[in-house]
Write an enzyme that holds these catalytic residues in place. Structure first.
Site, PDB file in Angstrom:
ATOM      1  N   GLU A  57       0.811  -1.215   0.000  1.00 45.07           N
ATOM      2  CA  GLU A  57       0.000   0.000   0.000  1.00 45.07           C
ATOM      3  C   GLU A  57       0.846   1.267   0.000  1.00 45.07           C
ATOM      4  O   GLU A  57       0.488   2.265  -0.640  1.00 45.07           O
ATOM      5  CB  GLU A  57      -0.945  -0.006   1.199  1.00 45.07           C
ATOM      6  CG  GLU A  57      -2.097  -0.992   1.072  1.00 45.07           C
ATOM      7  CD  GLU A  57      -1.678  -2.448   1.236  1.00 45.07           C
ATOM      8  OE1 GLU A  57      -2.394  -3.340   0.725  1.00 45.07           O
ATOM      9  OE2 GLU A  57      -0.629  -2.678   1.876  1.00 45.07           O
ATOM     10  N   HIS A 126     -10.903  -6.319   7.915  1.00 44.53           N
ATOM     11  CA  HIS A 126     -11.631  -6.010   6.687  1.00 44.53           C
ATOM     12  C   HIS A 126     -12.886  -5.192   6.973  1.00 44.53           C
ATOM     13  O   HIS A 126     -13.798  -5.148   6.155  1.00 44.53           O
ATOM     14  CB  HIS A 126     -12.050  -7.291   5.957  1.00 44.53           C
ATOM     15  CG  HIS A 126     -10.910  -8.150   5.520  1.00 44.53           C
ATOM     16  ND1 HIS A 126     -10.258  -8.999   6.383  1.00 44.53           N
ATOM     17  CD2 HIS A 126     -10.305  -8.297   4.319  1.00 44.53           C
ATOM     18  CE1 HIS A 126      -9.299  -9.636   5.731  1.00 44.53           C
ATOM     19  NE2 HIS A 126      -9.309  -9.234   4.474  1.00 44.53           N
TER      20      HIS A 126
END
Length: 334
Positions: A57, A126
């Site tokens: 990321e 998540h």
């Protein structure tokens, strides 16, 4: 269109209009994204404009910043908002400051898309709602749609914006809304959900909230999935509430908020993120500073709990009909 289709359409429209718009991220190319938001874009625009990135990321956002400084308009996808933290230094120290530190010589027109929030039993890694962290950073804009029409229009506006935008997508309503009861199946889109989405170009300006339900007794401030919770509770309880969908947290449409609270005299704030230092605290402070003499009851916040995300107790964690209904009863007593 559902929200996924609307988001895909927004990127398609922008890529067709501007050759500098480029999509990158994990699995966004051939696979079309884990939620299929980028499906078909690589086939249409090629591998140099829609390409897969490693599971990194920091690298995804760092590359996007470099592309933006070069003159492109990258749209990086972070597969889940929970994974954005390794890229925070790039966002905070580079993207947010590039215009200022270069005296306007460079800008950073990146739009970081990411699914956020719970509702799909995704567990602790998540399901998080980190929007409050980014609203604290000067130079970043934060956008959260609640329906397909807004999702497309806001995403187009974000991609066209000359500065960095965090575009958080509430995955609980990717495929349709619900009535606020997490233990029920997803419901079909109803009239307040603006599911009629034009095929072509339009935008929804950043910094403009939407009054999705008019009312006289209390103002409910919410965004994303919580808009549907609020509308469901109002329908269940019959409280004459004015429901405001903020749509963008930064820039914030404080004028619409103030006008509503001055009219109703009461304010309830709903968000999915944890309570302490959540964006509701900022909203509460701004309402109190501007509307103190109009308030007839204390401002209420209905939020997630101050705990690590509880996978097995997901429905209890969310602000749902029971807790929001109790908050409405409290403010209406005064």
């Amino acid at each position: 269109m559902n929200m996924i289709q609307a988001i895909n359409s927004a990127m398609d429209v922008c890529m067709e209009r501007d050759a500098g718009v480029t999509v990158l991220g994990e699995d966004v190319g051939y696979f079309g994204g884990v939620f299929r938001a980028t499906a078909g874009l690589q086939k249409k625009y090629g591998k140099t404009r829609v390409f897969d990135a490693p599971i990194n990321e920091c690298g995804i956002i760092g590359v996007a910043i470099g592309m933006a400084a070069y003159g492109l308009r990258p749209v990086p996808e972070i597969q889940f908002a929970d994974y954005i933290y390794p890229g925070m230094d790039q966002l905070i120290s580079e993207a947010a400051r590039l215009r200022y530190r270069s005296a306007g010589e460079f800008t950073c027109p990146i739009t970081v898309r990411s699914p956020f929030g719970g509702g799909i039993f995704g567990g602790q890694t998540h399901s998080q709602s980190p929007e409050g962290i980014f609203t604290h950073v000067s130079g970043l804009k934060t956008v959260i749609p609640s329906n397909p029409y807004d999702a497309k229009g806001l995403l187009i506006a974000a991609i066209e914006d000359p500065d960095p935008v965090l575009f958080f997508e509430p995955k609980r309503i990717y495929n349709g809304p619900f009535d606020g009861h997490y233990d029920r199946p997803v419901q079909p889109w109803s009239k307040h959900d603006s599911s009629e989405v034009p095929e072509g170009y339009y935008n929804v300006p950043l910094g403009q909230a939407a009054i999705v339900r008019g009312g006289e007794a209390v103002t409910i401030l919410c965004y994303g999935t919580m808009v549907h919770v609020a509308l469901g509770v109002v329908a269940d309880t019959g409280v004459d509430a004015e429901v405001i969908d903020l749509r963008t947290l930064v820039p914030l449409d404080i004028d619409t908020i103030v006008a509503s609270v001055e009219k109703t005299g009461r304010c309830v704030i709903v968000h999915e993120a944890t309570r302490t230092s959540g964006f509701g605290a900022e909203l509460s402070a701004q309402v109190q500073e501007r509307c103190f003499h109009h308030l007839e009851a204390p401002i209420e916040r209905v939020t997630g709990w101050d705990t690590p995300y509880p996978h097995s107790l997901e429905w209890a964690y969310f602000p749902g009909p029971v807790r929001l209904g109790e908050a409405l009863k409290r403010v209406m007593k005064d």
